[in-house]
Design a protein around this motif. Structure first.
Motif, PDB file in Angstrom:
ATOM      1  N   PRO A   7       8.730  28.816 -32.053  1.00 42.03           N
ATOM      2  CA  PRO A   7       8.833  27.360 -31.962  1.00 42.03           C
ATOM      3  C   PRO A   7       8.635  26.696 -33.323  1.00 42.03           C
ATOM      4  O   PRO A   7       8.153  27.334 -34.256  1.00 42.03           O
ATOM      5  CB  PRO A   7       7.705  26.992 -30.999  1.00 42.03           C
ATOM      6  N   GLY A   8       8.990  25.428 -33.420  1.00 40.16           N
ATOM      7  CA  GLY A   8       8.748  24.677 -34.642  1.00 40.16           C
ATOM      8  C   GLY A   8       9.809  24.910 -35.692  1.00 40.16           C
ATOM      9  O   GLY A   8      10.826  25.548 -35.459  1.00 40.16           O
ATOM     10  N   GLN A  16       2.332  28.436 -37.596  1.00 42.72           N
ATOM     11  CA  GLN A  16       1.605  29.704 -37.501  1.00 42.72           C
ATOM     12  C   GLN A  16       2.381  30.764 -36.731  1.00 42.72           C
ATOM     13  O   GLN A  16       2.229  31.960 -36.987  1.00 42.72           O
ATOM     14  CB  GLN A  16       0.224  29.452 -36.876  1.00 42.72           C
ATOM     15  N   GLU A  17       3.219  30.347 -35.777  1.00 41.34           N
ATOM     16  CA  GLU A  17       4.032  31.324 -35.040  1.00 41.34           C
ATOM     17  C   GLU A  17       5.073  31.955 -35.975  1.00 41.34           C
ATOM     18  O   GLU A  17       5.367  33.137 -35.880  1.00 41.34           O
ATOM     19  CB  GLU A  17       4.727  30.657 -33.846  1.00 41.34           C
ATOM     20  N   ASP A  55       3.687  37.356 -29.895  1.00 40.45           N
ATOM     21  CA  ASP A  55       2.607  38.240 -29.434  1.00 40.45           C
ATOM     22  C   ASP A  55       3.085  39.260 -28.402  1.00 40.45           C
ATOM     23  O   ASP A  55       2.529  40.359 -28.308  1.00 40.45           O
ATOM     24  CB  ASP A  55       1.454  37.424 -28.829  1.00 40.45           C
ATOM     25  N   PRO A  72       7.497  35.210 -26.758  1.00 35.03           N
ATOM     26  CA  PRO A  72       6.674  34.851 -27.921  1.00 35.03           C
ATOM     27  C   PRO A  72       6.411  36.077 -28.804  1.00 35.03           C
ATOM     28  O   PRO A  72       6.547  37.220 -28.354  1.00 35.03           O
ATOM     29  CB  PRO A  72       5.359  34.356 -27.314  1.00 35.03           C
ATOM     30  N   LYS A 122       3.345  34.568 -38.069  1.00 32.14           N
ATOM     31  CA  LYS A 122       3.129  35.785 -37.277  1.00 32.14           C
ATOM     32  C   LYS A 122       4.430  36.559 -37.099  1.00 32.14           C
ATOM     33  O   LYS A 122       4.459  37.787 -37.185  1.00 32.14           O
ATOM     34  CB  LYS A 122       2.597  35.421 -35.877  1.00 32.14           C
TER      35      LYS A 122
END
Lengths: 248, 671
Positions: free
Chosen positions: B573-574, B581-582, B529, B527, B585
C-alpha cells in the motif's frame, strides 16, 4: 479479547492529524502491544487502507525506537516497560485504548505515531563523548581502578535508551532526565573529568536551543522512564552545570 | 570454479598482523582530507569504523535505516565481549583465545584472521574503558569477568546484561564527536539500495531517504558495509525487525561473492514461541548457563502431563529429571558451545520430552544456584543455622544482582516467575556466521567495497562462540579496517572527488526506481508479511537446526516458487515518495527470497556436518561420539564463496582453501 482503538493518524508533518477509531477482535493476551498493532495493520492492508506508521525495531526493550503514548502514559500502563515489551494481558476485553505519538515541540510528528527525535542526537553531538582517539595505545583498562559504587551508578545512568518518554511525559517537555543521564555517566568516571565543565555547559545550551522546557521538579519523568533512570541524575547535572558556570 | 586468494600475509601466525601493519601503505593526513568513505550501518562494526576513519581524517558519510545510529541492533547484545586480558590469571592468552575460536568455529574459519582478532581483543577493552564504557567492576575497582560457552577460562567483560548497548553507545559517542567536527556526515533513516561500480571499483551507493522516499546518489572512494547478518530470512529470529540482507545482497549482485550462507547460529537459550502472531523471538543471555541447569523430564509421560497443564516442573523429583547436557558432555556440561546445546535440545524435544504447550521447550533451572549462593551468603554472614527459606532468600538476592534484568524481561514476556519455577527456553535463529566473502584486508571481491562485522564471513567459521560477535565488530571497525583500507586508498590520492553524474549512477538509480515502482504498483492481494512468514517456515523446517538432501532440494524449489508468487501477488500500500514502512519491508523480503535459495543450495552442496550446519546424513555412527556432527576435512576444508549469475540456485562456486598450520584439525569434543 475485543478492543476499541483510537489511533492518531497524521499523514505528514504539515497536515492536521486526528484520532481514528478501529475495532479489533480476537486479540490474544499473550501478544505484545506491537503484535496487536501488526494485526491492526494487516487488517488495514487487507481492506485497502493505509497501515499505521510507528517506529519499532528490536522489540526487546533496548533500542529505544518504539514510542507511543498509550492511554495517556508513555509506553503504556506498566512501569519499567517499553511499548514493545508491553503485553496485551495488561488490558481487558472491551477496553478502549488511546494511542498517540510522543508529543513535544522538539519532537515533531513525521507521520502517524512516528516522531523526529533527532534533537536528542544533536544534544549528544554537543558534548556526549570523551575525546579519545582510537589508537590501540590507550592505557591498560585496569590501570585506573574505579570504585564499584561509582561504576555501578555510571552504568545506571548509561542504561538510558534515548526513547524520549521523559520528554513526552513532562508537562514542560523537558529533556533534563535524558541529558542528566549522559552528563552523570561521565561525571562519575575519572575519564570524564577532563571535559566535565565544558560538557555540562554545551549540552545544556544545546538542550535549550532545541526547544525543550525546563525542569520544575515534578518527577514524572522518573516515574515513566522505562529504564528507571533516577531523578538524582538531574541534580548531578545541575551541580555540574553550576560548577562549570562559576569556575570557568 | 576458481580458487580464491585470501591475501594472507606471510610469516609465523603471531607476526603476520604486526608485519602487515609495518609495511602497509599509508595515506598522509593532507591527502586523507581529499578522500571520501561511505560506511553503511552504524552498529558496532560500522559505528566504530566510521568514527575511527573520521578521526584519521577521511571524510565519512554514514548511513543507517534507524532514526539514530544508537539504535543499531548491536544494542541488543546482552552477555559480553571476550578479550585475552587474562585479568583473572586463569591461564588465558592470545593463543588460547585464537585456539578456542578456531575450534569453536569447527575449523572452518581463516586462521590468520582469527589470530588477528585475538591480538586486538585486548586493545578493544582499553579503548572502550577510555571512552567511558561502564563495564562491571569488583570491589577493588578492577574489571570483572565471567565465563561463556565453549571455553575453560573467564575472559568475558560485561556491563550487566546490556553489554552491546554500552559498547554501541561508546561507538556512538565516538561518532558524535566526529559528527560535531564535521568529519562524519550522518544520514539517519536512509537505506542503501545499491552499490555503484565505476571502472570495476565501488564508487558510491544509491540510497532511499525513508522519510521522503527520495532516491539519492552518494559517491565515495570506498564503500564499507557494516550491515549485520541475515537471520531474518527465517522470519522469526532474535534480530531486530528491520535487520536485513539488502545492502550485502545488492553488493553480491554487483560482484561480491557471498560466503558460507548456510552457517547460521541457532542460539540455545531463547524464549519459546507462544503463537502464530509472534513477530520476533527474544534471547536470554548465554551467561545464564553459568548458573542455570538445563533439563527435561526423563519420563515422556511427565513431559506430556506438563504439556497438558496437569503437572508442574517443580513437582518432578530430581531422579526423574534428565540434565541431558551434563549427562552427555560431562567436561563442559551446561556450557557447551551454542550449536551443540541447540541440537541437544532439539533432540530431546523430538524424542517427546519437550515442555510448553507446543512441546518445543526445555527448562533452564536456577533452583540449585539459588541454594548454592544462599548457603555461601549464610556462611559469609555467619548465619550457621539459616533456615531453608532464609537460604533461598539470600540466594535469590545474588541471582537477582547477576541476572535481574533478564529475569524481569522473561517475566514480562512469559508472565511466569523464573525465581520460583524454571525458565522455559528453546533454540532460535540468532547470528549468521556466513556473509560477504572478504580477504585479509576485509575487502570483498569488488575492489573498494569492504564488509565488516557480522556482514562478512571470516572469523567464526561454522559456529560463533558467545561474546565473540561484539569482539569482532569492534575489532574490524576500530583496529583492522582503518589500517587495511589505507592500502587501497593510497592509490586514490590523486583521483579527486567522484562525480555522481555518470552513466553508472544513472543506470543504478534507474534500476532502483523501477523496482520500487513495480512493488508499489503491483496491486496484489497478499501483504508482505504473508510471504515473509512462508519463507521463514520453509527455512526453519528445511534449512534449520538439522538439514537433509531431500529437504534442501525441496526448499530450493519452494523458495523459487514463492519468489515468483511474491512478484505477482504482493500488495504494497501507499506511494513511493513518502514514509512507507510496507515498501521498506517489501524490498527486504524480496532480497531474502533470493538469499534463502542460495542458502539452501550452499547447505545442499556441503556434504558434511560442521558447527551450525548439521546434515542428518553426516553423523558419527558409533563409538563415544555417536550422534555427533561428522566433519569431512579431506573434502570440505574450504570456504564456499558464491558468485551471482542471475538465479541464486545457479550461482558459481569459488573455493578458498582453509589451511591450518598452527592448529591441528580434530574432532571437536566437549565430553
Amino acid at each position: 479479547m475485543n478492543l476499541n482503538l483510537k489511533v492518531w493518524r497524521q499523514n505528514s508533518p504539515d497536515e492536521k492529524g486526528q484520532m481514528v477509531d478501529y475495532q479489533l477482535e480476537g486479540i490474544s493476551e499473550h501478544m505484545s502491544f506491537l503484535e496487536m498493532m501488526d494485526v491492526l495493520n494487516q487488517k488495514l492492508i487487507n481492506s485497502g487502507e493505509r497501515p499505521v506508521a510507528f517506529d519499532h525495531d528490536c522489540r526487546e526493550g533496548i533500542c529505544g525506537s518504539c514510542s507511543m503514548f498509550i492511554n495517556g502514559e508513555a509506553h503504556g500502563p506498566v512501569k519499567g516497560t517499553t511499548t514493545c515489551q508491553l503485553h496485551m494481558r495488561s488490558f481487558k476485553d472491551g477496553d478502549t485504548i488511546f494511542i498517540e505519538p510522543f508529543r513535544a515541540n522538539a519532537f515533531p510528528v513525521i507521520k502517524d505515531l512516528v516522531i523526529d527525535r533527532s534533537a536528542f542526537d544533536r544534544i549528544q553531538h554537543s558534548g556526549g563523548y570523551i575525546s579519545v582517539n582510537t589508537s590501540g595505545n590507550t592505557q591498560d583498562a585496569n590501570a585506573t581502578p574505579i570504585p564499584k559504587e561509582n561504576a555501578d551508578l555510571a552504568m545506571d545512568a548509561a542504561t538510558c535508551i534515548g526513547c524520549g518518554a521523559c520528554v513526552a511525559t513532562c508537562k514542560n517537555s523537558s529533556a533534563m532526565l535524558f541529558v542528566g543521564a549522559k552528563i552523570s555517566q561521565y561525571a562519575l568516571l575519572p575519564q570524564g573529568q577532563v571535559e566535565a565543565k565544558d560538557r555540562a555547559q554545551n549540552m545544556v545550551a544545546q538542550m535549550d536551543a532545541e526547544g525543550f522546557g525546563n525542569c520544575t521538579n515534578t518527577g514524572a519523568c522518573e516515574v515513566e522512564c522505562p529504564k528507571g533512570i533516577s531523578l538524582s541524575n538531574i541534580a548531578r547535572m545541575n551541580r555540574e552545570f553550576l560548577d562549570g558556570s562559576i569556575t570557568k | 570454479m576458481s580458487t580464491l586468494d585470501g591475501k594472507i600475509p606471510g610469516g609465523p601466525i603471531s607476526e603476520k598482523w604486526t608485519n602487515y601493519k609495518n609495511k602497509v601503505d599509508l595515506v598522509n593526513p593532507a591527502n586523507k582530507r581529499n578522500i571520501d568513505v561511505i560506511v553503511v550501518g552504524t552498529g558496532l562494526a560500522g559505528g566504530s569504523a566510521a568514527a575511527t576513519l573520521a578521526e584519521q581524517g577521511y571524510n565519512v558519510k554514514a548511513f543507517c535505516y534507524q532514526d539514530s545510529p544508537r539504535r543499531a541492533h548491536s544494542i541488543a547484545a546482552q552477555g559480553g565481549i571476550n578479550a585475552a586480558k587474562n585479568y583473572q590469571g586463569d591461564g588465558d592468552s592470545v593463543y588460547r583465545l585464537f585456539y578456542d575460536t578456531v575450534k569453536g568455529g569447527d575449523y572452518r574459519s581463516r586462521e590468520a584472521n582469527v589470530h588477528r582478532l585475538a591480538e586486538v581483543s585486548t586493545n578493544i577493552i582499553d579503548q572502550c574503558v577510555a571512552q567511558g564504557v561502564p563495564f562491571a567492576r569488583d570491589y577493588g575497582g578492577l574489571l570483572d569477568n565471567r565465563s561463556f560457552g565453549g571455553v575453560l577460562v573467564s575472559r568475558t567483560f560485561y556491563a550487566k546484561g546490556q553489554t552491546g548497548q554500552q559498547l554501541l553507545l561508546g561507538a556512538y559517542s565516538a561518532m558524535n564527536r566526529q559528527i560535531a567536527r564535521g568529519k562524519i556526515k550522518m544520514y539517519n533513516r536512509h537505506e542503501m539500495l545499491d552499490v555503484v561500480i565505476v571502472d570495476g571499483k565501488a564508487r558510491g551507493i544509491i540510497a532511499r531517504n525513508l522519510v521522503t522516499g527520495e532516491i539519492e546518489r552518494h559517491s565515495a572512494h570506498a564503500v564499507v558495509l557494516g550491515t549485520g547478518g541475515y537471520g531474518n530470512v527465517f522470519y522469526l529470529s532474535t534480530n531486530a525487525m528491520g535487520s536485513n540482507v539488502t545492502a550485502g545482497w545488492k553488493a553480491h549482485k554487483r560482484g561480491a561473492h557471498f560466503a558460507n550462507p548456510c552457517y547460521t547460529q541457532i542460539h540455545p537459550t531463547c524464549i519459546p514461541r507462544s503463537g502464530d502472531y509472534q513477530s520476533k523471538l527474544t534471547l536470554m543471555s548465554e551467561s545464564l548457563r553459568n548458573d542455570g541447569r538445563i533439563w527435561v523430564p526423563a519420563k515422556k509421560e511427565d513431559a506430556q502431563a506438563i504439556r497438558d497443564g496437569k503437572l508442574k516442573p517443580t513437582e518432578i523429583s530430581e531422579e526423574d529429571r534428565d540434565y541431558y547436557l551434563e549427562r552427555r558432555y560431562p567436561a563442559f556440561g551446561n556450557l557447551v558451545p551454542r550449536d551443540v546445546a541447540s541440537r541437544a535440545a532439539k533432540e530431546r524435544c523430538d524424542e517427546g520430552h519437550g515442555v510448553n504447550a507446543t512441546g518445543e521447550a526445555v527448562y533452564l533451572d536456577f533452583a540449585a544456584a539459588i541454594v548454592r549462593y544462599g548457603k555461601e551468603q549464610a556462611t559469609i554472614k555467619g548465619e550457621d543455622n539459616a533456615s531453608e527459606s532464609r537460604i533461598k532468600e539470600l540466594g535469590k538476592a545474588i541471582v537477582k544482582a547477576k541476572y535481574g534484568n533478564l529475569f524481569d524481561m522473561y517475566k514480562q514476556i512469559v508472565a511466569d516467575d523464573p525465581y520460583e519455577t524454571p525458565m522455559m527456553i528453546y533454540p532460535a535463529v540468532h547470528y549468521t556466521m556466513g556473509g560477504i566473502w572478504v580477504d585479509y584486508n576485509l575487502m570483498t571481491s569488488i575492489p573498494g567495497c569492504y564488509a565488516i562485522g557480522e556482514a562478512n564471513f571470516s572469523d567464526h567459521g561454522a559456529n560463533r562462540l558467545g561474546a565473540s560477535a561484539l569482539m569482532q565488530g569492534l575489532a574490524d571497525g576500530y583496529f583492522v579496517l582503518p589500517y587495511t583500507i589505507g592500502s587501497y586508498l593510497s592509490s586514490d590520492i590523486r583521483t579527486g572527488q567522484i562525480s555522481t553524474d555518470t552513466k553508472e549512477f544513472d543506470e543504478a538509480e534507474k534500476q532502483v526506481k523501477e523496482r520500487i515502482d513495480s512493488l508499489v504498483n503491483n496491486n496484489g492481494t497478499n501483504p508482505v508479511d504473508y510471504y515473509h512468514r512462508k519463507l521463514g517456515n520453509i527455512m526453519w523446517n528445511k534449512c534449520g537446526m538439522a538439514r537433509n538432501e531431500e529437504g534442501l532440494k525441496e526448499a530450493i524449489k519452494e523458495i523459487a516458487e514463492l519468489r515468483e508468487d511474491f512478484w505477482k501477488n504482493v500488495s504494497v500500500p501507499g506511494k513511493a515518495n513518502e514514509l512507507n514502512q510496507e515498501l521498506e519491508k517489501a524490498g527486504r523480503v524480496a532480497d531474502f527470497l533470493e538469499l534463502g535459495e542460495l542458502f539452501a543450495k550452499d547447505a545442499l552442496e556441503r556434504n558434511e556436518s560442521c558447527g551450525g550446519h548439521f546434515r542428518e546424513e553426516y553423523v558419527e555412527k558409533s563409538g563415544e561420539q555417536k550422534g555427533e556432527a561428522l566433519r569431512d576435512d579431506k573434502n570440505y576444508a574450504f570456504v564456499s564463496a558464491w558468485e551471482y549469475t542471475g538465479v541464486p540456485s545457479e550461482a558459481i562456486l569459488h573455493k578458498e582453501k582453509l589451511e591450518f598450520n598452527d592448529i591441528e584439525l580434530k574432532q571437536r569434543s566437549y565430553k
